[in-house]
Design a protein around this motif. Structure first.
Motif, PDB file in Angstrom:
ATOM      1  N   TYR A 184     -19.546   5.431  21.049  1.00  0.00           N
ATOM      2  CA  TYR A 184     -20.153   5.799  22.323  1.00  0.00           C
ATOM      3  C   TYR A 184     -20.791   4.585  23.003  1.00  0.00           C
ATOM      4  O   TYR A 184     -20.851   4.520  24.234  1.00  0.00           O
ATOM      5  CB  TYR A 184     -21.189   6.904  22.111  1.00  0.00           C
ATOM      6  CG  TYR A 184     -20.570   8.286  22.050  1.00  0.00           C
ATOM      7  CD1 TYR A 184     -20.409   9.045  23.203  1.00  0.00           C
ATOM      8  CD2 TYR A 184     -20.121   8.820  20.851  1.00  0.00           C
ATOM      9  CE1 TYR A 184     -19.835  10.312  23.162  1.00  0.00           C
ATOM     10  CE2 TYR A 184     -19.543  10.075  20.787  1.00  0.00           C
ATOM     11  CZ  TYR A 184     -19.397  10.820  21.949  1.00  0.00           C
ATOM     12  OH  TYR A 184     -18.812  12.071  21.896  1.00  0.00           O
ATOM     13  N   HIS A 185     -21.284   3.640  22.197  1.00  0.00           N
ATOM     14  CA  HIS A 185     -21.850   2.415  22.758  1.00  0.00           C
ATOM     15  C   HIS A 185     -20.770   1.641  23.520  1.00  0.00           C
ATOM     16  O   HIS A 185     -20.971   1.254  24.685  1.00  0.00           O
ATOM     17  CB  HIS A 185     -22.420   1.555  21.622  1.00  0.00           C
ATOM     18  CG  HIS A 185     -23.019   0.267  22.076  1.00  0.00           C
ATOM     19  ND1 HIS A 185     -24.370   0.054  22.153  1.00  0.00           N
ATOM     20  CD2 HIS A 185     -22.436  -0.902  22.472  1.00  0.00           C
ATOM     21  CE1 HIS A 185     -24.600  -1.181  22.585  1.00  0.00           C
ATOM     22  NE2 HIS A 185     -23.432  -1.784  22.778  1.00  0.00           N
TER      23      HIS A 185
ATOM     24  N   ALA B  58     -27.533   2.202  27.524  1.00  0.00           N
ATOM     25  CA  ALA B  58     -27.677   3.418  28.326  1.00  0.00           C
ATOM     26  C   ALA B  58     -26.942   4.587  27.688  1.00  0.00           C
ATOM     27  O   ALA B  58     -27.449   5.728  27.663  1.00  0.00           O
ATOM     28  CB  ALA B  58     -27.153   3.164  29.743  1.00  0.00           C
ATOM     29  N   ALA B  59     -25.761   4.349  27.128  1.00  0.00           N
ATOM     30  CA  ALA B  59     -25.016   5.423  26.467  1.00  0.00           C
ATOM     31  C   ALA B  59     -25.753   5.928  25.236  1.00  0.00           C
ATOM     32  O   ALA B  59     -25.797   7.141  24.978  1.00  0.00           O
ATOM     33  CB  ALA B  59     -23.624   4.912  26.081  1.00  0.00           C
ATOM     34  N   GLU B  60     -26.341   5.040  24.462  1.00  0.00           N
ATOM     35  CA  GLU B  60     -27.096   5.465  23.282  1.00  0.00           C
ATOM     36  C   GLU B  60     -28.276   6.346  23.679  1.00  0.00           C
ATOM     37  O   GLU B  60     -28.562   7.357  23.025  1.00  0.00           O
ATOM     38  CB  GLU B  60     -27.597   4.237  22.520  1.00  0.00           C
ATOM     39  CG  GLU B  60     -26.496   3.395  21.878  1.00  0.00           C
ATOM     40  CD  GLU B  60     -27.050   2.168  21.197  1.00  0.00           C
ATOM     41  OE1 GLU B  60     -28.290   2.054  21.119  1.00  0.00           O
ATOM     42  OE2 GLU B  60     -26.265   1.320  20.742  1.00  0.00           O
ATOM     43  N   GLU B  61     -28.961   5.955  24.746  1.00  0.00           N
ATOM     44  CA  GLU B  61     -30.124   6.727  25.168  1.00  0.00           C
ATOM     45  C   GLU B  61     -29.722   8.101  25.704  1.00  0.00           C
ATOM     46  O   GLU B  61     -30.435   9.096  25.463  1.00  0.00           O
ATOM     47  CB  GLU B  61     -30.900   5.943  26.235  1.00  0.00           C
ATOM     48  CG  GLU B  61     -31.527   4.660  25.701  1.00  0.00           C
ATOM     49  CD  GLU B  61     -32.201   3.840  26.793  1.00  0.00           C
ATOM     50  OE1 GLU B  61     -32.901   2.890  26.470  1.00  0.00           O
ATOM     51  OE2 GLU B  61     -32.005   4.188  27.980  1.00  0.00           O
TER      52      GLU B  61
ATOM     53  N   GLN C   8     -32.351   4.456  20.301  1.00  0.00           N
ATOM     54  CA  GLN C   8     -31.936   3.086  20.566  1.00  0.00           C
ATOM     55  C   GLN C   8     -31.590   2.396  19.245  1.00  0.00           C
ATOM     56  O   GLN C   8     -32.214   2.672  18.213  1.00  0.00           O
ATOM     57  CB  GLN C   8     -33.050   2.297  21.281  1.00  0.00           C
ATOM     58  CG  GLN C   8     -33.453   2.893  22.624  1.00  0.00           C
ATOM     59  CD  GLN C   8     -34.664   2.189  23.205  1.00  0.00           C
ATOM     60  OE1 GLN C   8     -35.376   1.474  22.511  1.00  0.00           O
ATOM     61  NE2 GLN C   8     -34.903   2.414  24.499  1.00  0.00           N
ATOM     62  N   SER C   9     -30.600   1.517  19.288  1.00  0.00           N
ATOM     63  CA  SER C   9     -30.190   0.782  18.081  1.00  0.00           C
ATOM     64  C   SER C   9     -30.192  -0.715  18.378  1.00  0.00           C
ATOM     65  O   SER C   9     -30.343  -1.147  19.528  1.00  0.00           O
ATOM     66  CB  SER C   9     -28.796   1.227  17.626  1.00  0.00           C
ATOM     67  OG  SER C   9     -27.801   0.745  18.509  1.00  0.00           O
TER      68      SER C   9
END
Length: 725
Positions: free
Chosen positions: A453-454, A514-517, A523-524
């Motif tokens: 997804y990232h 933004a995709a992770e959030e 967040q990573s």
């Protein structure tokens, strides 16, 4: 004349070593042979010896005949006072010291052994006689001189080696340059071997014509530039251009590195500069090529090393030699550097390096020409399009492109192919950009989903903001430090960066976080490299490009300001301005992050489709990405490729099962070989997949990890460097 010089040098060297040998022998005699006695022994005369023997002061005596003289050594019954003893190392006389031994000499004509024995028997003194040693003197001399001779020999060998390392054979040959002129007949490099640098070659044609036919210029009063400076990024072919000039002109070529002038001894660099130019003038017309000239040509007066710095002396001598050139000497100096901003201004003034040629990164046409040059001696498959590869490698220099083709050749050989096909070139490009794939890295399903997804976030933002950049490939296969990456290519080579383009790049880099959030509400560390690249772009926008409304059109920091000899403590702007710069950088990054969030939020379905496809196929090319973005489905050819990958997996599993069964039969020593052959024929597929089909294992075959280092657009930074150049 040369023979006389050699004879004089030989004579001087022999005299030098002879005088040194005599001095060492004299010192050794003074310390070792000048006084054989020590603090426990004294020398007495023959009369004193006989008197002390009669008076019962002596305990034992040893006699040794030596050419008509008895050498006498003995021991006293009680220590005696030595009133005249001196030490070879003492500067003052040592008086009233006690000794227990003595030495003396007795002539055979004055006294016999029987007489001495008669005196000794009165007081019970033991007398012993040793045989005569005819070679004792020579033995003592040998033991004394031999270590000195060995030491001198090693000293001579060391000085000889040092002289040869400096280009000569004497002690003072440190000042001789190590360079030897290259044979013009052996230099096969021509301008045709240098691709992608047409303008640069045109600038050097005059140099070649002057070396071939100097009268063409001198009769018109023209003067060829005495120095040509080639500047540009590493790997662009500066040294190759210099060799091509020497090959085309057919003149002696003196090639040396700037660091070869500098030694630990003061003045050696300046001496080597003089010797180099003397050799070049004798071989004129000739070319002197100094690679990495910034090693000795750095700006003077920066407070480092003092006024007597060895590098500064070498630079001063180089300035003098270049300024003393005459147009008819036929010696041209060429130099290469990738840090022309640190060179001393006196080195760049007219009359020295008065022609500067920028050897920059090649454009798409230049890259294609370079690829064709390096592909001449390699079997290339018809499905390889070098023009397309040139479009996919913006920012690559000649060395990068040569490495790309070499990696592709290695991969083809590893796969037992006879030609380099498109799959080899694609894999080689990924290896050059991000490193080798790590298919065996183990990662959890949750981490793998996060990476997918990232990377899908980068892809979606790049697809929406596609005015300047095009999404070329996205993958979640870990390579190097990257757990996955997305490659964004510019639509065309760019020499300038607009404000809109810079903001779009920042938004694309923020797409992963933004995709992770949005998807995982967390967040990573996978966005660390994204933030690094985005911050560099934002800082350049504020401090170099004048793209900040609050700061205005002001250059606050030059790209080549560090280590230019201007000092280290000088701040380019005040603390108030620095705080404002930080605020502007943070604002630009926040705006890019907000834009990425908005794009992914409004394209949830496309984002999910790309992420799910990455989890299934691991790598998506441009055609597949566009199909998923527009229709939400993979193209039909991709489905066929997936079936082929599954077929390849089945083939490999059946092959391994067959090998295991054969191993079991060998262990059991079964003799039924015909049954084994039938089993192999029945289990093996009729047509194995091609190597190109088996290069993409399915997601179920392997697991990879996301290390927290995401590295998209590994070669996108070239736009900034091109603008700076």
């Amino acid at each position: 004349m040369n023979n006389n010089r050699r004879n004089n040098n030989f004579t001087h060297n022999v005299l030098f070593y002879a005088v040194m040998f005599l001095c060492i022998m004299g010192i050794a005699y003074f310390f070792l042979g000048g006084n054989q006695s020590n603090g426990q022994s004294k020398t007495v005369s023959q009369t004193e010896f006989i008197s002390e023997l009669k008076s019962n002061k002596i305990k034992s005596v040893q006699l040794q005949p030596n050419g008509g003289v008895y050498h006498v050594t003995g021991t006293y019954r009680k220590p005696q006072t030595n009133n005249n003893s001196t030490s070879g190392f003492a500067l003052a006389t040592q008086r009233d010291s006690k000794v227990s031994q003595f030495e003396s000499s007795v002539l055979e004509s004055d006294v016999t052994v029987n007489q001495l024995q008669k005196y000794a028997d009165r007081h019970n003194v033991k007398i012993s006689t040793h045989a005569e040693e005819s070679n004792s003197v020579w033995m003592n001399l040998l033991l004394t001189v031999l270590p000195l001779v060995i030491m001198i020999f090693f000293f001579y060998m060391m000085m000889g080696q040092a002289g040869q390392g400096g280009g000569g054979r004497g002690v003072m040959s440190f000042g001789k340059t190590k360079v030897k002129p290259a044979d013009p007949k052996k230099n096969k490099v021509r301008f045709s071997d240098v691709a992608g640098e047409e303008e640069e070659k045109q600038e050097l044609v005059e140099v070649v014509e002057f070396l071939k036919n100097p009268k063409k210029f001198t009769r018109l009063g023209a003067k060829i530039p005495s120095g040509v400076l080639l500047e540009g990024p590493p790997g662009t072919g500066k040294t190759l251009l210099a060799r091509a000039v020497a090959g085309e002109s057919g003149v002696p070529f003196f090639s040396i590195s700037g660091s070869d002038f500098v030694e630990m001894f003061v003045g050696v660099g300046a001496s080597r500069v003089r010797d180099l130019f003397d050799q070049a003038k004798k071989a004129a017309p000739s070319i002197i090529f100094i690679d990495e000239i910034d090693a000795i040509g750095r700006r003077r007066g920066n407070g480092m090393g003092g006024g007597n710095d060895e590098r500064e002396q070498t630079l001063n001598q180089l300035l003098v030699e270049m300024d003393g050139f005459q147009g008819d000497e036929g010696v041209i100096v060429m130099a290469a550097t990738n840090r022309s901003d640190v060179l001393d201004p006196a080195l760049l003034r007219p009359g020295r390096f008065d022609r500067k040629i920028l050897v920059g990164r090649p454009d798409v046409k230049g890259r294609e020409a370079i690829l064709r040059v390096h592909a001449k001696n390699k079997p290339i498959s018809p499905d390889v399009d070098l023009k397309e590869i040139a479009k996919q490698t913006p920012g690559f220099v000649g060395a990068d492109l040569a490495n790309l083709l070499n990696e592709a050749a290695l991969l083809a050989a590893r796969r037992n192919k006879n030609e380099i096909d498109a799959s080899d070139m694609d894999e080689a490009e990924d290896r050059v950009i991000a490193g080798p794939a790590k298919h065996d890295r183990v990662e959890s399903a949750e981490e793998r989903k996060t990476v997918a997804y990232h990377e899908a976030g980068h892809t979606i933002v790049g697809l929406v903001l596609n005015d300047a950049r095009v999404v070329h490939k996205v993958t979640i296969v870990p390579r190097g430090r990257a757990g996955g990456y997305a490659i964004m290519l510019p639509r065309e080579d760019q020499m300038l960066m607009s404000k809109k383009n810079a903001k779009e790049q920042i938004a694309g880099l923020m797409g992963g976080r933004a995709a992770e959030e949005l998807i995982f509400k967390s967040q990573s560390s996978g966005a660390s490299n994204d933030f690094e690249q985005a911050t560099q772009i934002a800082r350049a926008m504020v401090t170099q490009y004048g793209m900040s409304d609050k700061i205005g059109p002001v250059e606050l920091q030059s790209s080549g300001q560090v280590f230019t000899g201007q000092g280290y403590d000088q701040s380019p702007y005040s603390q108030k301005t620095a705080a404002l710069v930080d605020e502007e950088i943070r604002r630009i990054l926040s705006e890019g992050h907000e834009e990425a969030l908005h794009i992914i939020e409004t394209h949830r379905e496309q984002h999910k489709a790309i992420a799910e496809a990455l989890l299934k196929y691991e790598t998506l090319n441009e055609k597949e990405i566009l199909s998923l973005y527009r229709t939400g489905k993979m193209p039909e050819k991709a489905q066929a490729t997936a079936n082929e990958a599954a077929y390849a997996k089945t083939f490999e599993e059946s092959k391994r099962a067959l090998e295991r069964k054969e191993d079991e039969k060998r262990e059991n020593k079964s003799d039924d070989t015909s049954a084994t052959a039938q089993l192999a024929a029945s289990e093996q597929p009729t047509q194995p997949p091609t190597p190109a089909q088996s290069t993409q294992p399915s997601a179920a075959d392997k697991a990879s990890s996301h290390e927290g280092q995401d590295q998209p657009e590994s070669h996108d930074d070239t736009t900034d460097s091109d603008h700076d150049e």
